[in-house]
Structures are given as structure tokens and as C-alpha cells.
Design a protein around this motif. Structure first.
Motif, PDB file in Angstrom:
ATOM      1  N   LYS A  26       4.615  10.660   4.503  1.00 48.85           N
ATOM      2  CA  LYS A  26       3.193  10.347   4.596  1.00 48.85           C
ATOM      3  C   LYS A  26       2.344  11.400   3.870  1.00 48.85           C
ATOM      4  CE  LYS A  26       1.262   7.561   6.425  1.00 48.85           C
ATOM      5  NZ  LYS A  26       0.645   6.297   5.910  1.00 48.85           N
ATOM      6  N   VAL A  27       2.626  12.676   4.102  1.00 47.25           N
ATOM      7  CA  VAL A  27       1.805  13.707   3.441  1.00 47.25           C
ATOM      8  C   VAL A  27       2.056  13.704   1.933  1.00 47.25           C
ATOM      9  CG1 VAL A  27       1.660  15.150   5.503  1.00 47.25           C
ATOM     10  CG2 VAL A  27       3.478  15.590   3.849  1.00 47.25           C
ATOM     11  N   GLY A  28       3.245  13.301   1.530  1.00 45.66           N
ATOM     12  CA  GLY A  28       3.517  13.174   0.100  1.00 45.66           C
ATOM     13  C   GLY A  28       2.629  12.113  -0.535  1.00 45.66           C
ATOM     14  N   GLN A  29       2.399  11.025   0.205  1.00 46.19           N
ATOM     15  CA  GLN A  29       1.494   9.972  -0.270  1.00 46.19           C
ATOM     16  C   GLN A  29       0.069  10.498  -0.374  1.00 46.19           C
ATOM     17  OE1 GLN A  29       2.053   6.822   2.566  1.00 46.19           O
ATOM     18  NE2 GLN A  29       4.150   6.364   1.891  1.00 46.19           N
ATOM     19  N   TRP A  30      -0.338  11.286   0.614  1.00 49.03           N
ATOM     20  CA  TRP A  30      -1.691  11.840   0.593  1.00 49.03           C
ATOM     21  C   TRP A  30      -1.906  12.772  -0.594  1.00 49.03           C
ATOM     22  CZ3 TRP A  30      -1.734  13.454   6.463  1.00 49.03           C
ATOM     23  CH2 TRP A  30      -1.881  12.303   7.246  1.00 49.03           C
ATOM     24  N   VAL A  31      -0.946  13.629  -0.821  1.00 51.10           N
ATOM     25  CA  VAL A  31      -1.069  14.601  -1.902  1.00 51.10           C
ATOM     26  C   VAL A  31      -1.160  13.902  -3.260  1.00 51.10           C
ATOM     27  CG1 VAL A  31       0.144  16.455  -3.136  1.00 51.10           C
ATOM     28  CG2 VAL A  31       0.048  16.479  -0.638  1.00 51.10           C
ATOM     29  N   SER A  32      -0.501  12.749  -3.374  1.00 50.99           N
ATOM     30  CA  SER A  32      -0.508  12.006  -4.634  1.00 50.99           C
ATOM     31  C   SER A  32      -1.719  11.100  -4.790  1.00 50.99           C
ATOM     32  CB  SER A  32       0.765  11.149  -4.732  1.00 50.99           C
ATOM     33  OG  SER A  32       1.924  11.952  -4.658  1.00 50.99           O
ATOM     34  N   ASP A  33      -2.441  10.884  -3.695  1.00 50.34           N
ATOM     35  CA  ASP A  33      -3.581   9.974  -3.720  1.00 50.34           C
ATOM     36  C   ASP A  33      -4.828  10.707  -4.235  1.00 50.34           C
ATOM     37  OD1 ASP A  33      -6.130   8.763  -2.368  1.00 50.34           O
ATOM     38  OD2 ASP A  33      -4.608   7.198  -2.189  1.00 50.34           O
ATOM     39  N   PRO A  34      -5.485  10.190  -5.258  1.00 48.84           N
ATOM     40  CA  PRO A  34      -6.634  10.891  -5.850  1.00 48.84           C
ATOM     41  C   PRO A  34      -7.835  11.046  -4.929  1.00 48.84           C
ATOM     42  CG  PRO A  34      -6.421   8.674  -6.759  1.00 48.84           C
ATOM     43  CD  PRO A  34      -5.183   8.937  -5.965  1.00 48.84           C
ATOM     44  N   ILE A  35      -7.909  10.225  -3.882  1.00 50.38           N
ATOM     45  CA  ILE A  35      -8.999  10.358  -2.917  1.00 50.38           C
ATOM     46  C   ILE A  35      -8.608  11.341  -1.818  1.00 50.38           C
ATOM     47  CG2 ILE A  35     -10.407   9.167  -1.196  1.00 50.38           C
ATOM     48  CD1 ILE A  35     -10.249   6.658  -2.918  1.00 50.38           C
ATOM     49  N   CYS A  36      -7.423  11.137  -1.264  1.00 48.24           N
ATOM     50  CA  CYS A  36      -6.970  12.012  -0.171  1.00 48.24           C
ATOM     51  C   CYS A  36      -6.824  13.461  -0.616  1.00 48.24           C
ATOM     52  CB  CYS A  36      -5.638  11.513   0.384  1.00 48.24           C
ATOM     53  SG  CYS A  36      -5.744   9.948   1.276  1.00 48.24           S
ATOM     54  N   ASN A  37      -6.355  13.661  -1.838  1.00 49.92           N
ATOM     55  CA  ASN A  37      -6.075  15.043  -2.250  1.00 49.92           C
ATOM     56  C   ASN A  37      -7.318  15.844  -2.617  1.00 49.92           C
ATOM     57  OD1 ASN A  37      -6.704  14.344  -4.920  1.00 49.92           O
ATOM     58  ND2 ASN A  37      -4.556  14.132  -5.529  1.00 49.92           N
ATOM     59  N   THR A  38      -8.484  15.241  -2.432  1.00 52.00           N
ATOM     60  CA  THR A  38      -9.721  16.010  -2.591  1.00 52.00           C
ATOM     61  C   THR A  38     -10.313  16.401  -1.239  1.00 52.00           C
ATOM     62  OG1 THR A  38     -11.069  13.990  -2.659  1.00 52.00           O
ATOM     63  CG2 THR A  38     -10.291  14.869  -4.767  1.00 52.00           C
ATOM     64  N   ASN A  39      -9.670  15.954  -0.164  1.00 52.36           N
ATOM     65  CA  ASN A  39     -10.134  16.288   1.187  1.00 52.36           C
ATOM     66  C   ASN A  39      -9.401  17.551   1.646  1.00 52.36           C
ATOM     67  OD1 ASN A  39     -10.285  16.393   4.121  1.00 52.36           O
ATOM     68  ND2 ASN A  39     -11.119  14.325   4.032  1.00 52.36           N
TER      69      ASN A  39
END
Length: 221
Positions: free
Chosen positions: A91-104
């Protein structure tokens, strides 16, 4: 009080390990913007996680909550053994790769925390190396120290000091590195722990830091 200072006492208590104090401070905060309400709740729920109240956090954070709080919920599930470690890492791997999530910054920090718990220090640093907040930078300091790289940790602290040398989180990071480097730096670290305890409130974290400093200096009484 300026908007950026409204959460000072809450975050400060969290950083020094005064988790109950942090929760109490949050209960007195009123009239916050939506953004500050989320940040307040992030630190409150992270305080509950630090106190071992994982189930409370899991039950109170709904699926409709903002992304930052969803990340905190995952951390509670992970730390409380309520989710498979592999699933949490995925799940955190998905977040880190997501351009929206990885700015939070809250999401990315929690991704780093979970990576570090799994011993994946490289991914933890990749997630948090941008240093969007001082806490992210302080986390990188901790990871470098876990990797036995006090030289890199010291560089990170210097970058933090250039931003805000007086911030509690910067002072704590300076103390961590001082203890790791040894020599005269240990004495400086001990002074920092003493000053923070006297200025704010003594916590197990500050007492432990001070004790390690005294042991490093050969002071056993």
C-alpha cells in the motif's frame, strides 16, 4: 497567533514524547481551518498509536477520511498487527508512486516509517529525502543513524539547522547525532536533553536520551 504557530504545543509535545499532553493540547484547539484540523488529528492519532491505542485509531478513522488520516490508520493497523506486513508495504509503495499522494508530507512520512520498520532503509530515505517538513528530515536523520552513517545524519541536521535551528525537532536531531558521533558532541547532546526537559516537560524519551549521553561520557551515577 499566526496560523503556523497554532499547533506548536501539540506538535512539540509529540516530538518530545509527551503524548498525553499532546492529546490534551489538541482538545483545546478551536476555530481551525480544514487543513489544520487534519494536521491536528494526524498528531493526535499518532500520539494514540505511540501509547499503544491502535484499536481506537482504527475505529475512529473512517474510510471517507482525508488521505493523511488514512495513512495514520494504516500505521495503526500495521503497528497493531491488524494488517499483513506485506499488504502494508504494498500500500505505501502505491502511495509513494502516486503523484498526488507523494506530495502529502504526512502520507510520505508514514510510508517512510513503515519502510524503516521493515528494515528497508533505502526505500525509507527515497520516500522522505525531499524533506518537505522538518519532521521528515529528522526521520531521515534517524534512518541514517540506524544505517551507521552518522556523517550523513550530521549533514541532514545541518540542513535542518539552516531552516530552523531553534525548532525542538532540530534540537532533538542534533542530540541524536551528537550521541552517535561521541566525544565533545555527547556533552552538547546532554545539554540539549536537559534544556528540553527543563523547558517543556520531562518524558521517558528525554530521560533515556540524557541517560545514554551520561553513559557515553562514563558517568554512571
Amino acid at each position: 497567533m499566526a496560523e503556523r504557530d497554532i499547533l506548536f504545543a501539540l506538535k512539540n509535545n509529540f516530538y518530545i514524547g509527551a503524548y498525553n499532553n499532546a492529546i490534551n493540547e489538541a482538545s483545546d484547539l478551536e476555530g481551525l481551518t480544514d487543513v489544520l484540523q487534519v494536521e491536528r488529528d494526524v498528531f493526535v492519532y499518532r500520539s494514540y498509536i505511540a501509547l499503544g491505542s491502535h484499536d481506537l485509531v482504527i475505529s475512529e478513522i473512517k474510510d471517507s477520511a482525508p488521505m493523511a488520516l488514512q495513512a495514520v490508520k494504516l500505521l495503526a493497523q500495521y503497528m497493531g498487527g491488524k494488517v499483513a506486513k506485506e499488504a502494508a508495504v504494498e500500500k505505501v509503495g502505491q502511495w509513494v508512486s502516486d503523484p498526488i499522494c507523494n506530495t502529502n508530507p504526512h502520507v510520505i512520512l508514514i510510508a517512510g516509517l513503515i519502510y524503516a520498520q521493515e528494515g528497508n532503509y533505502v526505500e525509507a530515505l527515497k520516500a522522505c529525502h525531499t524533506g518537505q517538513t522538518l519532521e521528515m528530515s529528522a526521520f531521515c536523520v534517524q534512518v541514517y543513524l540506524q544505517m551507521d552513517r552518522p556523517d550523513k545524519a550530521e549533514q541532514q541536521v545541518k540542513a535542518m539547522s539552516a531552516i530552523d535551528d531553534d525548532a525542538t525537532i532540530t534540537q532533538l536531531a542534533t542530540a541524536w547525532v551528537g550521541v552517535a558521533l561521541g566525544g565533545a558532541k555527547v556533552q552538547e547532546a546532554s545539554y540539549i536533553y536537559q534544556e528540553l526537559g527543563d523547558k517543556f516537560t520531562w518524558t521517558a524519551s528525554l530521560y533515556n536520551g540524557l541517560a545514554v549521553g551520561h553513559m557515553k561520557m562514563g558517568e554512571w551515577e
